[in-house]
Design a protein around this motif. Structure first.
Motif, PDB file in Angstrom:
ATOM      1  N   HIS A  42      -5.717  17.333   1.250  1.00 53.02           N
ATOM      2  CA  HIS A  42      -4.511  18.031   0.822  1.00 53.02           C
ATOM      3  C   HIS A  42      -4.850  19.255  -0.023  1.00 53.02           C
ATOM      4  O   HIS A  42      -4.023  19.709  -0.811  1.00 53.02           O
ATOM      5  CB  HIS A  42      -3.599  17.089   0.016  1.00 53.02           C
ATOM      6  N   SER A  77      -2.554  14.486  -6.133  1.00 57.43           N
ATOM      7  CA  SER A  77      -1.172  14.738  -6.546  1.00 57.43           C
ATOM      8  C   SER A  77      -0.229  14.935  -5.383  1.00 57.43           C
ATOM      9  O   SER A  77       0.948  15.230  -5.587  1.00 57.43           O
ATOM     10  CB  SER A  77      -1.120  15.969  -7.458  1.00 57.43           C
ATOM     11  N   SER A  78      -0.696  14.758  -4.165  1.00 53.18           N
ATOM     12  CA  SER A  78       0.158  14.944  -3.003  1.00 53.18           C
ATOM     13  C   SER A  78       1.174  13.814  -2.891  1.00 53.18           C
ATOM     14  O   SER A  78       0.814  12.634  -2.928  1.00 53.18           O
ATOM     15  CB  SER A  78      -0.691  14.999  -1.734  1.00 53.18           C
ATOM     16  N   GLY A  79       2.455  14.155  -2.737  1.00 50.74           N
ATOM     17  CA  GLY A  79       3.502  13.141  -2.587  1.00 50.74           C
ATOM     18  C   GLY A  79       3.575  12.257  -3.820  1.00 50.74           C
ATOM     19  O   GLY A  79       3.643  12.727  -4.948  1.00 50.74           O
ATOM     20  N   THR A  80       3.558  10.930  -3.595  1.00 51.29           N
ATOM     21  CA  THR A  80       3.573   9.986  -4.705  1.00 51.29           C
ATOM     22  C   THR A  80       2.191   9.797  -5.299  1.00 51.29           C
ATOM     23  O   THR A  80       2.039   9.095  -6.297  1.00 51.29           O
ATOM     24  CB  THR A  80       4.118   8.619  -4.228  1.00 51.29           C
ATOM     25  N   HIS A 109      -2.201   9.232  -4.515  1.00 51.60           N
ATOM     26  CA  HIS A 109      -3.052   8.116  -4.100  1.00 51.60           C
ATOM     27  C   HIS A 109      -4.438   8.340  -4.674  1.00 51.60           C
ATOM     28  O   HIS A 109      -4.865   9.472  -4.905  1.00 51.60           O
ATOM     29  CB  HIS A 109      -3.111   7.984  -2.571  1.00 51.60           C
TER      30      HIS A 109
END
Length: 535
Positions: free
Chosen positions: A489, A455-458, A460
């Motif tokens: 993360h 869930s980090s940023g956009t 992956h």
């Protein structure tokens, strides 16, 4: 039952390239006498990201060459056991395209999508295909496999009919232990109007069981359904069903009649040898018995006639193997495969044969206006036990000879143009999975069974193997509705981080001095003090 005396010949071929891709579950597409293979087990490798190959058979050697798709094509996943047939603009048209519906993905997901595949360009060294996904509305059939799709023509109109197959147990009825259990689909007939993109389902009283791995032969406005296996009753249907489809200006109508067929078989293969004549090969009588008998099927004047014919000289390997699988190659030829012996160096290698149902001098170009849909007699050794009908597939193709250049052979080390495909999901920077050879590690039926979204940023995708997640943990994560973070993360959400183990140091207890040693120490100290005092 009368017997046909037409000769059938069996010839062994050697798979000299990429034989491991030819596993039970593949399908064949035939364009202008050239047969294309798709539906390999596992995701395509970067050296052939389309996962579609041209089959080249010369001097009893079988080679597979990567095929190309046009730039406006959508991605055709390697679907196993889909329903497949050809679609012509009218019954006498020379141009046609293939319809592909359903099937299993390498992640064990079931597809409910419909694809149209056609040949858009051809030259001496390269043929380009086009794949388009079709959107449907109305009574859209659920994702399934082991079913058939046929095309009917009536009153100048054409529609497709989908019937049978298996699907997963509904989500509300699943348990962790039986997450991927399959059940028979309802015995509904789906009519698909591709002109308007709508589907309509029909429940017919004559069709009581949801059949899978049956044979479907369509001619004009009539579809004949023969054999098939029912999971609910664990039986192979002896009935022969005749579906009549009328396409007036208003609503279509579908009627069903039960005919005396008495051929109880599943996973049989059908090949067409003339405009009205077909040959039924292979399949299973029961879970423990292959069907080595062959039949001739004749369609004339809205009638069907089935007679037994002389079988080929089956080799001892074919007679004694526990499973077999195959595919119609068209013009009276069938590609048969059996598992390799344990003595082979390659554990997943198979033996292949070409079965010819008529003499070569009779093998002429014919106008094939009849659609054939049937399943191979096969099973997936990795997913089920031998003679498990749930691992058989659907096919339709026509070809028995090839004349293609030997250039452009498949090479796993060839990295040309593969980075532009966009078919590969990027993992985290520390990923140690080689996507050139990676195959999904888990078999759970999740959206991304072997991956988890950070869930980090956009966000992956991260391979579960990189995070050392078990299949049980993936199942648990799929049921929760929270955010997840990969190992890189994890500091963004301390609540997800496993508390580090606190190692408690064991303090060694001090050993008490013995009284005797204590007295000696005190006496020695006193004498030393007195000596310094008097000096």
């Amino acid at each position: 039952m009368a017997q046909s005396t037409d000769e059938m010949s069996l010839q062994m071929v050697s798979a000299v390239s990429n034989s491991s891709l030819l596993q039970p579950g593949f399908s064949l597409l035939n364009f202008d006498g050239h047969v294309f293979f798709f539906g390999q087990k596992g995701w395509p490798k970067r050296s052939c990201p389309t996962g579609v190959f041209l089959l080249d058979i010369k001097q009893n050697e079988l080679k597979m060459k990567p095929a190309a798709f046009s730039k406006d094509s959508c991605y055709l996943p390697p679907l196993r056991y889909p329903a497949l047939c050809t679609l012509r603009s009218n019954a006498k048209s020379d141009e046609y395209q293939y319809i592909i519906h359903g099937g299993k993905t390498p992640n064990n997901d079931l597809s409910d999508k419909i694809y149209f595949v056609s040949l858009v360009s051809k030259n001496s060294k390269k043929m380009t295909l086009q794949c388009i996904e079709k959107d449907l509305g109305g009574d859209v059939p659920e994702g399934r496999y082991g079913h058939t799709i046929s095309v009917v023509h009536s009153r100048g109109k054409s529609m497709s009919a989908i019937f049978g197959g298996r699907s997963y147990t509904p989500l509300a009825q699943r348990t962790t232990e039986k997450w991927n259990s399959v059940v028979d689909c309802l015995p509904s007939v789906f009519l698909v109007d591709f002109e308007f993109g709508c589907c309509t389902s029909y429940m017919l009283p004559e069709l009581q069981d949801g059949l899978s791995f049956h044979v479907s032969i369509a001619r004009d406005d009539t579809i004949y359904i023969l054999g098939g296996h029912s999971l609910q009753n664990n039986t192979r249907c002896p009935n022969l069903y005749k579906l009549k489809v009328d396409l007036p200006l208003g609503s279509p109508s579908v009627t069903c009649t039960i005919l005396p067929g008495r051929i109880s078989v599943s996973s049989a293969i059908v090949t067409q040898i003339s405009d009205t004549e077909f040959v039924l090969v292979g399949g299973y009588h029961s879970d423990n018995e292959k069907r080595l008998v062959c039949n001739t099927i004749v369609l004339e004047d809205s009638k069907i006639k089935i007679v037994e014919r002389e079988s080929p000289e089956w080799t001892p390997d074919i007679k004694h193997c526990r499973i077999w699988f195959g595919c119609d190659m068209g013009k009276g030829s069938v590609l048969l495969g059996i598992p390799g012996a344990n003595k082979q160096l390659i554990s997943d290698a198979n033996y292949f044969y070409i079965l010819r149902c008529k003499r070569e001098e009779e093998d002429k170009e014919e106008e094939l206006t009849t659609q054939i849909c049937s399943q191979t007699s096969s099973e997936d050794p990795g997913d089920s036990t031998p003679f498990e009908d749930s691992e058989e597939f659907c096919f339709s193709a026509e070809a028995s000879s090839f004349d293609i250049d030997d250039t452009d052979t498949y090479n796993e080390d060839d990295e040309e143009d593969e980075s532009e495909t966009g078919y590969w999901i990027t993992c985290c920077a520390s990923c140690n999975i080689d996507i050139n050879s990676w195959v999904p590690f888990y078999s759970t039926e999740l959206n991304k069974p072997a991956m988890i979204l950070c869930s980090s940023g956009t966000g992956h995708w991260v391979h579960a193997q990189c995070m050392d997640l078990s299949e049980t943990m993936l199942l648990h994560l799929s049921e929760a509705n929270v955010k997840y973070f990969c190992n890189n993360h994890i500091d963004l959400n301390k609540g997800l981080q496993t508390p580090p183990k606190v190692v408690h140091l064991k303090k060694q207890p001090m050993k008490p001095l013995r009284k005797k040693k204590t007295m000696k120490l005190a006496t020695s100290t006193k004498k030393s003090f007195l000596r310094r005092l008097f000096e």
